[in-house]
Structure formats: C-alpha cells, structure tokens
Design an enzyme around this catalytic site. Structure first.
Site, short mmCIF file in Angstrom:
data_model
loop_
_atom_site.label_atom_id
_atom_site.label_comp_id
_atom_site.label_asym_id
_atom_site.label_seq_id
_atom_site.Cartn_x
_atom_site.Cartn_y
_atom_site.Cartn_z
N HIS A 57 0.84 -1.21 0.00
CA HIS A 57 0.00 0.00 0.00
C HIS A 57 0.87 1.25 0.00
CE1 HIS A 57 -3.90 2.10 0.87
NE2 HIS A 57 -3.00 3.06 1.02
N HIS A 59 1.56 5.34 -2.19
CA HIS A 59 1.08 6.38 -3.13
C HIS A 59 2.30 6.98 -3.83
CE1 HIS A 59 -3.14 6.55 -1.69
NE2 HIS A 59 -2.58 6.00 -0.63
N GLN A 152 -9.45 9.28 -5.64
CA GLN A 152 -9.12 9.95 -4.37
C GLN A 152 -10.24 10.86 -3.86
OE1 GLN A 152 -5.72 10.64 -2.24
NE2 GLN A 152 -7.68 10.82 -1.19
N HIS A 210 -9.26 1.76 -0.15
CA HIS A 210 -9.13 2.50 1.10
C HIS A 210 -10.48 2.36 1.80
CE1 HIS A 210 -5.68 4.27 -0.87
NE2 HIS A 210 -5.38 4.95 0.21
N GLU A 213 -11.06 4.61 6.66
CA GLU A 213 -9.90 5.29 7.26
C GLU A 213 -10.43 6.48 8.04
OE1 GLU A 213 -6.86 6.66 4.59
OE2 GLU A 213 -5.42 6.95 6.22
N ASP A 309 2.24 3.26 2.94
CA ASP A 309 1.29 4.29 2.55
C ASP A 309 1.96 5.55 2.00
OD1 ASP A 309 -1.21 5.32 2.03
OD2 ASP A 309 -1.70 5.80 4.09
N TRP A 315 0.50 13.83 3.41
CA TRP A 315 -0.06 13.18 4.60
C TRP A 315 1.01 12.87 5.64
CZ3 TRP A 315 -1.46 12.14 -0.42
CH2 TRP A 315 -2.80 12.42 -0.76
FE FE2 Z 1 -3.41 5.15 1.15
#
Ligand code: FE2
Length: 431
Positions: A57, A59, A152, A210, A213, A309, A315
């Site tokens: 996982h 990005h 997203q 996802h 979350e 991630d 993030w």
């Molecule tokens: Fe993610």
C-alpha cells in the site's frame, strides 16, 4: 557452476546455516550444504537471508512531494486530501516520474522490491496514471509495481471519477480502488463499494480499497466490501486498506465482522506509520491509537499485510521505504510484543504482503525467481529491532544493491577492534 552461491544463511522460518544456489536468475537449490563453484560466493555468516520486502500500500504519485505547495498544518487525513488537491494541477509528467524513480532507488537499497501503489484518477488528464505506467515499465527489471486506480476525491463525489477510473483501467492500471468513507454519505459509500466490485468482477481484476480510514465507529464499509466480495465470487482477490474505524468499533459488532472478512478472504492492509499520526486528531485525552485490530484479525485467520502508505507527501513528512520500520511501529501500536507476534509482523511485510499482492512465485524456494536480501541480523526479530542494514539485495540472481555493515571501530583494550553490532545481540532475545 552457479551464478551465485550464498553460504551459511539463516532463513526467516528458523532454518540456520543453509546454502542457497542461484543460476539463470532462479533458486536452484536451498540445502544444508551445497558443493560447487559459483561466479560469486557470499558468506552470509549466519545472517538472515530473507525474500525481499513488499509494500502492498503506497502512493507513488505523491511521494517526495513534501512541502509542495505547502505543509499539512492540522496533520489530518482531510487536510492532506485538500493539500493533494492543490498540488494536483501543478503536476507534470516528468516531475512525477522523477520523484517516483528517486523513491524506487531508495526502495531497492532497502530491499523493497514489490510495491502496490494507488494512483489518483480524479484528474481528467490522467497525468499521474500515465506517468506511473511509464515508471512501472522503467523499473520492471528491479521492482514489481502494481497500480491501483484510486478515485481519491470519491467515485460519486468527484465529477468524471468513474469514467476516469475506467479509462485508467483501459490504459493498463492493474487493480480497482475506492474510498467509500470519503463519499458524501454512508449510502453513497456503500454504493461505491458495490459499483467498484462489479467493475472488478466484470474485468477479472483485483480490488484494493481505502476502507473506513476514519475514527468513526459507524464507518462500516468493510462489511459491504466483504458481502460484495462473496456475492461476486471475488474471494481472495480483494484487499481492505487501513480499516482504522475498527479500532473504535463496538466489540460485539467486531465479533460478527471478523468472520465476515475471513469468509470473503479479504486481505487486511493496515498502515501503522501514517495511521498513528493521522488518527485520533479530534480526541483530547485519552487519545485513540486509531490503528485497526491486527492481532484479532490474525487470530481470526485473516491475512494481514502491512503497508507504508506515504513517504514525504501531503499526509506524512517522514518515511524511508523501510518496511522493517513499518513492522516496528505495528509491534508498538498493536502491542504485539511476544516473540511469536513479532515474527508474524515480519511475515506481514514479506509473505503476507506477497499473498495480498497475488505474487505466487515469492520466497526462497527451488524454482522461484532469485530475489532475496542479506540482512545484518540473524533472525526476523533482530532485523526489526535493529532496522537491519540490507547488506546485499539480489534480484533475478543479480546483485542490485550493496550497503556496508554497521561496524564500530573500537580501541578499548581487551575488546575487538571491529564490532559488528548485530553479532553482539543476546541469543535469548533474538529467538
Ligand atoms: Fe493510502
């Protein structure tokens, strides 16, 4: 005559001092003692030789973009999404590729050779999609890169998201993604799960969503994901990423939910580094950890794979492609401190992640592609504890990265002049 012979290797399953022979890019023997010549011989000296690390996982379209155009002030998931929305129009094909390749360089040096990356499809240009498809091709000799079409901004909340997702799949993106907790309502979230699973079933693709979350215990899209997985016969081909609302759910409800996830053979992919920082941001004290229920899922027979991630993006401002640090955080956050539990979390960044990604020929076994990592540690727990140096990274039988061991040069009388830190761990602790 072998191309490569690794002598005296400890394996993650506890086997000690075995030899590993490699020829023509595959493992040809894994046995207690192998005789024969080799072009290259490595003496592992009872260090751990592991199959490569796997991040199921990530990005990659956002990686290494930290600070562009600004930093995430609140530290929340929602500000991160908003910040990514500010960055998206500024992306260029070349810049996405450049950042991704730089990240892949780091990944290789960390022995991380398989990555599943979500790629945002909520951009009518599909700029990041096309850039990461190029990256997938460029890195294929050293990294297995799977791409997930990730809406997203919400399949139904964002204009053109479904059409863009379908276009991304047509271009060759591998997997169907989703983000039901970001849709406008719970109903829209559930409907998005259904639609996305149907798209996957129609096209014979996997799903990685996802899911939940959030700190909201009523965010229960994983339930719908499990039901749709069973209805559409997608058993074993669906992953639920994050699942953080499960941390805050009622225990009785979870006791019903876990068998549903197990029945659907859904792979759970917690991301402890990021979710330890994102979750609980609206709490005062006590603050929830906000990590999903890892030991309980493992005990329920669910395959749990850990993801990283993020790495230096809207993030998360840290990250280093080190899947051992992901396992290290999971040990702490999930309080999985027994030797057996720690060893399972090493599996979560290796064999469990391979299973989640559907990598069938993974592992140090005769006939498999010769991908492995020699670590400056003797066993999996020591590797996590020391964030062990990846001494040698091997892909298709070829050395693609080398890092020198951590050695202390001492001058104390009666002490060795050179100390390999990994050799001085108490044996009892390492087992
Ligand atoms: Fe993610």
């Amino acid at each position: 005559m072998f191309d490569l012979l690794i002598k005296n290797a400890n394996l993650p399953d506890g086997a000690c001092g075995v030899d590993i022979a490699i020829a023509n890019g595959v493992f040809t023997a894994v046995e207690p003692a192998i005789d024969g010549d080799a072009s290259v011989t490595i003496d592992a000296a009872n260090r751990l030789v592991s199959p490569p690390f796997i991040d199921p996982h990530f990005h990659m379209d956002a990686t290494l973009s930290l600070g562009t155009p600004r930093l995430n002030r609140s530290g929340t998931l929602l500000e991160g999404i908003a910040l990514w929305g500010e960055l998206k129009p500024r992306l260029t094909h070349e810049a996405v590729i450049e950042r991704a390749l730089r990240y892949c360089d780091l990944a290789v040096s960390q022995g991380l050779l398989s990555i599943r990356s979500h790629v945002d499809v909520c951009d009518d240009r599909l700029l990041a999609v096309e850039a990461l498809l190029d990256v997938r091709e460029k890195v294929k000799s050293y990294i297995d890169l799977q791409l997930v079409a990730f809406p997203q901004d919400g399949l139904y909340r964002s204009a053109n998201a479904e059409a863009n997702l379908l276009r991304a799949l047509d271009l060759g993106v591998d997997i169907v993604g989703g983000i039901p907790h970001f849709e406008r309502t719970m109903q829209a979230g559930a409907a998005s799960v259904t639609r996305l699973c149907e798209i996957a079933a129609e096209r014979g693709l996997r799903v990685d969503m996802h899911c939940d979350e959030s700190d909201d215990p009523m965010s229960r899209h994983i339930e719908t994901l499990a039901v749709e997985t069973v209805r559409l016969g997608l058993h074993g081909r669906v992953a639920g990423s994050h699942l953080t609302s499960m941390h805050s759910m009622d225990n009785y409800y979870v006791s019903k939910l876990l068998p549903l996830i197990a029945e659907a053979q859904i792979h759970a992919i917690p991301n402890p580094l990021i979710n330890m920082t994102l979750q609980g941001r609206h709490d005062t004290y006590p603050k929830r950890r906000g990590l999903t229920r890892i030991p309980e899922m493992l005990d329920a027979g669910i395959n749990v794979a850990l993801g990283q991630d993020c790495c230096m993006d809207p993030w998360y401002s840290l990250g280093n492609a080190d899947m051992l640090s992901v396992a290290h955080m999971a040990i702490h956050a999930a309080q999985m401190t027994s030797p057996a539990q720690m060893a399972r979390l090493f599996d979560a960044v290796t064999v469990h992640s391979a299973k989640a990604m559907g990598l069938d020929d993974y592992g140090i076994r005769k006939g498999n592609p010769a991908h492995c990592v020699v670590l400056q540690a003797r066993d999996p727990i020591e590797a996590i504890r020391l964030s062990a140096t990846r001494l040698t990274v091997i892909r298709h039988g070829r050395i693609i990265s080398e890092t020198g061991p951590r050695l202390a040069r001492l001058t104390l009388e009666g002490r060795p002049e050179t100390v390999d830190s990994a050799q001085y761990a108490p044996v009892e602790q390492a087992k």
